[in-house]
Scaffold this motif. Structure first.
Motif, PDB file in Angstrom:
ATOM      1  N   MET A 348       1.016  -0.761   0.215  1.00 17.41           N
ATOM      2  CA  MET A 348      -0.375  -0.066   0.151  1.00 17.41           C
ATOM      3  C   MET A 348       0.705   1.319  -0.067  1.00 17.41           C
ATOM      4  SD  MET A 348      -3.409   0.014   0.519  1.00 17.41           S
ATOM      5  CE  MET A 348      -4.094   1.267   1.166  1.00 17.41           C
ATOM      6  N   PHE A 349       1.542   1.251  -0.244  1.00 17.28           N
ATOM      7  CA  PHE A 349       2.993   2.308  -1.092  1.00 17.28           C
ATOM      8  C   PHE A 349       3.596   2.881   0.481  1.00 17.28           C
ATOM      9  CE2 PHE A 349      -1.488   2.801  -3.312  1.00 17.28           C
ATOM     10  CZ  PHE A 349      -1.182   3.119  -4.649  1.00 17.28           C
ATOM     11  N   VAL A 350       3.964   1.416   1.168  1.00 20.96           N
ATOM     12  CA  VAL A 350       5.148   2.381   2.645  1.00 20.96           C
ATOM     13  C   VAL A 350       5.986   1.734   2.311  1.00 20.96           C
ATOM     14  CG1 VAL A 350       5.300   1.210   4.800  1.00 20.96           C
ATOM     15  CG2 VAL A 350       3.277   1.606   3.887  1.00 20.96           C
ATOM     16  N   GLY A 351       6.980   2.457   1.909  1.00 20.48           N
ATOM     17  CA  GLY A 351       8.171   1.828   1.883  1.00 20.48           C
ATOM     18  C   GLY A 351       8.931   2.627   0.616  1.00 20.48           C
ATOM     19  N   TYR A 352       7.435   3.448  -0.112  1.00 17.22           N
ATOM     20  CA  TYR A 352       7.258   4.087  -1.673  1.00 17.22           C
ATOM     21  C   TYR A 352       7.017   5.108  -1.547  1.00 17.22           C
ATOM     22  CZ  TYR A 352       7.866  -0.907  -3.893  1.00 17.22           C
ATOM     23  OH  TYR A 352       8.914  -2.047  -3.888  1.00 17.22           O
ATOM     24  N   LEU A 353       6.638   5.743  -0.661  1.00 23.87           N
ATOM     25  CA  LEU A 353       6.096   7.347  -0.048  1.00 23.87           C
ATOM     26  C   LEU A 353       7.014   7.767   0.823  1.00 23.87           C
ATOM     27  CD1 LEU A 353       2.743   7.401  -2.259  1.00 23.87           C
ATOM     28  CD2 LEU A 353       4.809   7.728  -3.057  1.00 23.87           C
ATOM     29  N   ARG A 354       6.924   8.709   0.786  1.00 25.59           N
ATOM     30  CA  ARG A 354       7.821   9.469   1.936  1.00 25.59           C
ATOM     31  C   ARG A 354       6.201   9.533   2.891  1.00 25.59           C
ATOM     32  NH1 ARG A 354       9.699  15.770   0.575  1.00 25.59           N
ATOM     33  NH2 ARG A 354       7.318  16.624  -0.293  1.00 25.59           N
ATOM     34  N   THR A 357       3.256  12.535   2.209  1.00 25.28           N
ATOM     35  CA  THR A 357       2.714  11.549   1.097  1.00 25.28           C
ATOM     36  C   THR A 357       2.144  10.481   1.522  1.00 25.28           C
ATOM     37  OG1 THR A 357       4.155  12.794  -0.118  1.00 25.28           O
ATOM     38  CG2 THR A 357       2.868  11.293  -1.416  1.00 25.28           C
ATOM     39  N   LEU A 358       2.738   9.605   2.077  1.00 24.71           N
ATOM     40  CA  LEU A 358       1.875   7.997   2.108  1.00 24.71           C
ATOM     41  C   LEU A 358       0.834   8.429   2.643  1.00 24.71           C
ATOM     42  CD1 LEU A 358       2.238   5.201   2.240  1.00 24.71           C
ATOM     43  CD2 LEU A 358       3.357   5.595   4.249  1.00 24.71           C
ATOM     44  N   LEU A 359       0.857   9.191   3.937  1.00 20.17           N
ATOM     45  CA  LEU A 359      -0.471   9.769   4.766  1.00 20.17           C
ATOM     46  C   LEU A 359      -1.866  10.112   4.006  1.00 20.17           C
ATOM     47  CD1 LEU A 359       1.260  10.644   8.131  1.00 20.17           C
ATOM     48  CD2 LEU A 359       0.219   8.020   7.233  1.00 20.17           C
ATOM     49  N   TYR A 360      -1.067  11.408   3.108  1.00 21.39           N
ATOM     50  CA  TYR A 360      -2.527  11.702   2.035  1.00 21.39           C
ATOM     51  C   TYR A 360      -2.853  11.044   1.049  1.00 21.39           C
ATOM     52  CZ  TYR A 360      -3.470  13.688  -2.677  1.00 21.39           C
ATOM     53  OH  TYR A 360      -4.477  13.927  -3.602  1.00 21.39           O
ATOM     54  N   VAL A 361      -1.883   9.950   0.983  1.00 19.19           N
ATOM     55  CA  VAL A 361      -2.960   8.818  -0.115  1.00 19.19           C
ATOM     56  C   VAL A 361      -3.801   7.773   0.374  1.00 19.19           C
ATOM     57  CG1 VAL A 361      -2.325   6.674  -1.329  1.00 19.19           C
ATOM     58  CG2 VAL A 361      -1.185   8.618  -1.354  1.00 19.19           C
ATOM     59  N   TRP A 362      -3.391   7.644   2.095  1.00 21.14           N
ATOM     60  CA  TRP A 362      -4.144   6.821   3.172  1.00 21.14           C
ATOM     61  C   TRP A 362      -5.230   7.633   3.461  1.00 21.14           C
ATOM     62  CZ3 TRP A 362      -2.839   1.794   5.920  1.00 21.14           C
ATOM     63  CH2 TRP A 362      -1.754   1.159   5.538  1.00 21.14           C
ATOM     64  N   ASP A 363      -5.596   8.486   3.819  1.00 16.99           N
ATOM     65  CA  ASP A 363      -6.196   9.906   4.330  1.00 16.99           C
ATOM     66  C   ASP A 363      -7.830   9.284   3.262  1.00 16.99           C
ATOM     67  OD1 ASP A 363      -4.668  10.335   5.998  1.00 16.99           O
ATOM     68  OD2 ASP A 363      -5.082  12.219   5.351  1.00 16.99           O
ATOM     69  N   ASN A 409      13.778   3.727  -5.372  1.00 13.08           N
ATOM     70  CA  ASN A 409      14.409   5.059  -5.017  1.00 13.08           C
ATOM     71  C   ASN A 409      13.826   6.786  -5.353  1.00 13.08           C
ATOM     72  OD1 ASN A 409      16.978   3.005  -4.747  1.00 13.08           O
ATOM     73  ND2 ASN A 409      17.701   3.242  -6.372  1.00 13.08           N
ATOM     74  N   GLU A 410      12.786   6.289  -6.565  1.00 12.02           N
ATOM     75  CA  GLU A 410      12.645   7.665  -7.118  1.00 12.02           C
ATOM     76  C   GLU A 410      10.824   8.262  -6.830  1.00 12.02           C
ATOM     77  OE1 GLU A 410      14.722   9.726  -8.145  1.00 12.02           O
ATOM     78  OE2 GLU A 410      16.843   8.399  -8.998  1.00 12.02           O
ATOM     79  N   ALA A 411      10.703   7.298  -6.160  1.00 10.99           N
ATOM     80  CA  ALA A 411       9.491   8.055  -5.593  1.00 10.99           C
ATOM     81  C   ALA A 411       8.961   8.375  -3.905  1.00 10.99           C
ATOM     82  CB  ALA A 411       8.037   6.107  -5.280  1.00 10.99           C
ATOM     83  N   PRO A 412       9.748   8.089  -3.722  1.00  9.25           N
ATOM     84  CA  PRO A 412       9.837   9.228  -2.367  1.00  9.25           C
ATOM     85  C   PRO A 412       9.803  10.026  -2.106  1.00  9.25           C
ATOM     86  CG  PRO A 412      11.263   7.063  -1.668  1.00  9.25           C
ATOM     87  CD  PRO A 412      10.782   6.993  -3.160  1.00  9.25           C
ATOM     88  N   LYS A 413      10.573  11.359  -3.808  1.00  3.86           N
ATOM     89  CA  LYS A 413      10.695  12.188  -4.141  1.00  3.86           C
ATOM     90  C   LYS A 413       9.712  13.112  -4.603  1.00  3.86           C
ATOM     91  CE  LYS A 413      15.631  11.324  -5.164  1.00  3.86           C
ATOM     92  NZ  LYS A 413      16.423  11.231  -6.909  1.00  3.86           N
ATOM     93  N   LEU A 414       8.356  12.388  -4.629  1.00  6.90           N
ATOM     94  CA  LEU A 414       7.062  12.478  -4.931  1.00  6.90           C
ATOM     95  C   LEU A 414       6.367  13.916  -4.221  1.00  6.90           C
ATOM     96  CD1 LEU A 414       5.892  10.206  -6.877  1.00  6.90           C
ATOM     97  CD2 LEU A 414       6.678  12.082  -7.874  1.00  6.90           C
TER      98      LEU A 414
END
Length: 734
Positions: A348-354, A357-363, A409-414
Motif C-alpha cells: 500500500m505504497f509504504v516504503g515507496y512514498l515519503r 505523501t503516504l498519509l495523504y494517500v491513506w487519508d 529510489n525515485e518514488a519517495p521524491k514525489l
C-alpha cells in the motif's frame, strides 16, 4: 480550549444562542407539522410508538421536506451568524488574555477544528462529511479521529469485547498475547525502523517500536498459524503507529489502551483490504490482481501514453522486442506492470512514498472505505500517477531490474502537490461522484461565488451580503467613485469661496459690511477661530504642566542628592572621630626634641624692652564633659567594612538598574519587558514542540510533583537552546 463537556466554549454558546432565537422556534414548528403529517399518512397515533429506526427515518424525511423552505433558510443564516460571532469573540478573548504565539487565522482554524472533532465524536455517523477532505491531506487531529471512525468494525460489540480481552490478557497472562515468533518480529521491526528511508521520522522512538511489535505479535497470535508473519504485514503496521506516535512516549512503552486501539484498527484494516492487496496467491486474488492491473494500464494509456511503451520495452524479451513494440501487445504490458506494481500495491505504497505523501494517500483511502469500488479506483489512480510522474527516470533504465530500482529510489521524491494536481486535473469529478452517488452528504461543494449562503463571508457583520454579478459590482464601484469626486469638487469650491471672502474682508479695513449670503461664512470662521484659540490654550497649558513636572522632578532629585551627600559626610566624620579617639594621646616627637634643646641652652640676657611686665594671656576655661568611650578595633573594623560594602552595593545597583529617571533606565525597562514576553512565548512554544499542545490554565498545577519536575526540565532545556541560538544570531549580526 474545550469545555468540561468535551465541546469548545464557543460551540456551547452558539447552541444556547440558537435555541433562544425565533428562527429556531419557527423551524421546530414546521418540523413538527411535517412529522405529524407523516404520522397521519402512516396511520400512527403517537411518535413514541415508532422504533428508533422509524423515528430516524421520519425525522430525515421531515427535514428533507422543509429543507428548501423559508424557515430552514432563515435558521441556516442565523446559525451561520451566531457561530461566526461566538467563534470570533472566543478567539479575540484568547488573543487579549493569553497572548498566544499563533496568528488570529491559526486560532480560528484551531477552534473550528476542535468544534468539528467534538461533533464527530458525539455523532460518529456524520463521518461521511469527511468526504469534503477529498484530495486534501487531513490535519493531525482530524486524521486520528477519521481513521478511528472508519476502522471501527460494523461488529462493534465483537471488537469492543476483543479490545477488552486484549487488555485482560496483558493483565492476566501476557504470553497469550504474544506470537511464537515474537523474537523474529522484534528483530524485523527494529531493522525496518532503522534501515527504511521513509521511516526516518520515527527512528529512535522506543515507544513506536514497542507499539509496532506488540500489534504485530498479537495479530500473528490471533492467526493461529505456524507460518511466519510476512514482511509486508510489518510494512502495513507502520502508518497506524505513525498516526498514533504523538500519543506514544519516545522513551518508554505505550499504554495498553493505546496498543488495544491500534490492534482494533490494524485488524479491521487487514480484513477490509482488497484481494489484490492481500495477494495470497489464490485464484480469487489473482483474478482481482489482473483486473487491477488492467485498470492501471488503461489509466496510463489515457493520461501518460509514453509510460506504457517504456515499461513494455523493458519487460519484453530481446528477440521479440521489435514484434511486441510494433504490435503494441497489451498482454505484454500487463505482464510487465504486474511484476513492477505487485510489491508496490501489496505494501500500500509504504516504503515507496515519503511519510507526508503516504498519509495523504491513506487519508483518501480511509474516507472511501464505506463506498463500494472507491478504494480500487483510488489505488489504481495513485499507482498510475506514480508511474506516470517517473517516466523521465524510467527512460534512463535499460533493464527491468533498473526499472524496479528506479521506482523504489525515485518514488519517495514525489510530493503531495504533484498528486493533487493530477487528481484535480483528471480524476476529481469521477471520485467525487462515487462518494456522492448514494446521497450521503446533504451539503453541496461550496463555491464562494455561487453559494447561496457563503460560509464566513459575513465576518464581523450581522447581515449576509447578497451575491452580485461582476458587472453590477463594477457599476456600483464607478458610481461610488463619481460620488467621491463630486463631493471633493464641492469641498474645493467651498474652500475657494471662503478664501475669497476672507481676502475681501481684509482689504476693506476695520469696517466690515455684512453682505447677503456671508453670514454663514462668518459664523464658520468665528467658530474655527474659537476652536483654534482653545486648542492653542490647551497646548500651552499642557506644555506648562510638563515643564512644571520636569522642574519638580529635578528639584526632588537635587534634594535627594544633597541629602545623600550630607549623610555620607556625617558618616565619614563619625568614622574619623572614632578613629581619633582610639589613638593614644602622646606629644609629637618634635615637641620632645624642642623641650630637650630648651633645657640645655642658656637663655640670652634680658633687654630693656623685656623689663616691662607683660600680662600673661588669659586662660580659657573649657566646660567639663564626659569623655567619649573608645571603640574597640573590632567595632572600628565592622564600621569600615559596612561602609565599604554599602558603597559597593550602591555602585552595583547603579550599574544594574541605572540612575532613576534616566534614559538608560527606560531602555533597560523596555529590554526587560521584551525578555519577559519572549519567555512567555518560549514556554508556550516549548509546550507545543514537546507535548503537541499548550497546557490549559491550572493543568500544570494539577500534575504530580515528579511529572511537573520532568516536564519543567524538558521545557527549560529546549528554551535554553533557543536562547543560545538567538544570542549567537545577535552576535553574528553585530
Amino acid at each position: 480550549m474545550a469545555a468540561s463537556q468535551g465541546y469548545p466554549k464557543w460551540l456551547l454558546d452558539s447552541k444556547e444562542n440558537i435555541s433562544s432565537t425565533k428562527e429556531w422556534g419557527t423551524f421546530l414548528h414546521e418540523l413538527h407539522d411535517a412529522i405529524q403529517q407523516q404520522l397521519t399518512e402512516s396511520h400512527v397515533q403517537y411518535f413514541s410508538d415508532l422504533s428508533e429506526a422509524e423515528k430516524e427515518l421520519f425525522m430525515h424525511r421531515a427535514t428533507k421536506a422543509i429543507e428548501s423552505g423559508s424557515a430552514y433558510n432563515g435558521l441556516y443564516k442565523k446559525v451561520s451568524v451566531l457561530c461566526d460571532q461566538n467563534l470570533n469573540e472566543e478567539v479575540s478573548r484568547q488573543l487579549l488574555e493569553e497572548h498566544p504565539i499563533g496568528t488570529k487565522s491559526d486560532l480560528v482554524i484551531d477552534f473550528a477544528e476542535d468544534g468539528a472533532l467534538s461533533l464527530l465524536t458525539k455523532w460518529p455517523d456524520m463521518k461521511h462529511k469527511l468526504c469534503f477532505c477529498l484530495n486534501q491531506p487531513m490535519p493531525f487531529k482530524v486524521r486520528q479521529l477519521a481513521w478511528r471512525l472508519y476502522l471501527t468494525n460494523t461488529r462493534a460489540f465483537y471488537f469492543e469485547t476483543m479490545r477488552k480481552q486484549y487488555v485482560d490478557l496483558l493483565n492476566a497472562d501476557p504470553r497469550k498475547a504474544i506470537s511464537m515468533y515474537d523474537y523474529e518480529i522484534d528483530q524485523k521491526c527494529a531493522q525496518l525502523l532503522n534501515s527504511e528511508k521513509t521511516f526516518v521520522d520515527l527512528r529512535g522512538s522506543q515507544g513506536v517500536f514497542y507499539a509496532m511489535k506488540a500489534v504485530l505479535s498479537y495479530y500473528h497470535a490471533t492467526m493461529k498459524t505456524k507460518q511466519r508473519l510476512r514482511d509486508v504485514d510489518h510494512m502495513l503496521a507502520f502508518p497506524f503507529v505513525c498516526v498514533s506516535a504523538p500519543n506514544i512516549p519516545r522513551k518508554e512503552p505505550p499504554s495498553s489502551r493505546t496498543v488495544a486501539l491500534l490492534v482494533e484498527e490494524f485488524l479491521t484494516f487487514q480484513e477490509s483490504r482488497p484481494g489484490f492487496v492481500i495477494d495470497s496467491g489464490s485464484e480469487t486474488h489473482e483474478e482481482e490482481m489482473r483486473g487491477f492491473i488492467d485498470k492501471v494500464a488503461r489509466l496510463l494509456q489515457k493520461y501518460f501514453p509514453d509510460t506504457p511503451k517504456i515499461i513494455a520495452e523493458k519487460y519484453v524479451p530481446s528477440k521479440d522486442k521489435i514484434v511486441a513494440t510494433e504490435a503494441g501487445s497489451y498482454a505484454v504490458l500487463k505482464d510487465g506492470l504486474t511484476i513492477l506494481v505487485r510489491p508496490l500495491i501489496r505494501s500500500m505504497f509504504v516504503g515507496y512514498l515519503r511519510l507526508d505523501t503516504l498519509l495523504y494517500v491513506w487519508d483518501q483511502y480511509m474516507i472511501g472505505l464505506d463506498t463500494p469500488g472507491f478504494n480500487v479506483e483510488w489505488l489504481a489512480i495513485v499507482t498510475a500517477i506514480i508511474l506516470g510522474l517517473l517516466k523521465d527516470r524510467f527512460k534512463e533504465c535499460s533493464t527491468s531490474v533498473q526499472l524496479e530500482s528506479a521506482l523504489k529510489n525515485e518514488a519517495p521524491k514525489l510530493t503531495i502537490a504533484q498528486f493533487q494536481y493530477e487528481v484535480k486535473k483528471h480524476h476529481y469529478t469521477d471520485l467525487w461522484s462515487m462518494l456522492m452517488k448514494d446521497g450521503k452528504s446533504a451539503m453541496p461543494v461550496l463555491d464562494p461565488t455561487q453559494a447561496q449562503h457563503p460560509s464566513w463571508r459575513h465576518w464581523f457583520n450581522d447581515l449576509i451580503p447578497p451575491y452580485t454579478r461582476p458587472a453590477n459590482r463594477r457599476t456600483a464601484r464607478e458610481e461610488r467613485e463619481a460620488e467621491r469626486e463630486r463631493l471633493g469638487q464641492q469641498r474645493r469650491e467651498q474652500a475657494l469661496t471662503y478664501r475669497d471672502n476672507d481676502q475681501q474682508q481684509r482689504s476693506q479695513g476695520p469696517v466690515y459690511v455684512m453682505r447677503k449670503g456671508d453670514s454663514k461664512a462668518s459664523s464658520l470662521r468665528d467658530e474655527a477661530e474659537l476652536m483654534r484659540l482653545a486648542a492653542a490654550d490647551r497646548q500651552r497649558m499642557e506644555k506648562e504642566k510638563a515643564l512644571l513636572e520636569d522642574q519638580l522632578a529635578e528639584e526632588r532629585q537635587r534634594r535627594e542628592e544633597a541629602e545623600r551627600r550630607n549623610q555620607e559626610e556625617i558618616e565619614r566624620l563619625k568614622q574619623q572621630m572614632a578613629m581619633m579617639n582610639v589613638q593614644p594621646s602622646r606629644p609629637p616627637s618634635n615637641y620632645s626634641m624642642s623641650s630637650y634643646i630648651s633645657r640645655i641652652l642658656v637663655p640670652p640676657p634680658p633687654t630693656p624692652a623685656s623689663r616691662h611686665s607683660i600680662p600673661p594671656p588669659p586662660i580659657r576655661q573649657t566646660p567639663a564633659r564626659t569623655p567619649t568611650p573608645a571603640t574597640s578595633p573590632t567595632e572600628q573594623f565592622n564600621v569600615v567594612m559596612r561602609d565599604f560594602i554599602k558603597k559597593i552595593a550602591d555602585a552595583q545597583n547603579r550599574i544594574a538598574h541605572c540612575e532613576k529617571g534616566s534614559s538608560e533606565q527606560e531602555l533597560l525597562d523596555k529590554k526587560t519587558e521584551g525578555f519577559l514576553h519572549q519567555n512567555i512565548r518560549d514556554i508556550k512554544q516549548a509546550q507545543i514542540e514537546l507535548f503537541g499542545r499548550r497546557f490549559e490554565p491550572g493543568e500544570f498545577d494539577k500534575m504530580a510533583p515528579q511529572e511537573q519536575q520532568d516536564k519543567s526540565d524538558k521545557m527549560m532545556s529546549l528554551i535554553q537552546k533557543w536562547r543560545e541560538d538567538r544570542r549567537a544570531q545577535d552576535l553574528k549580526a553585530k
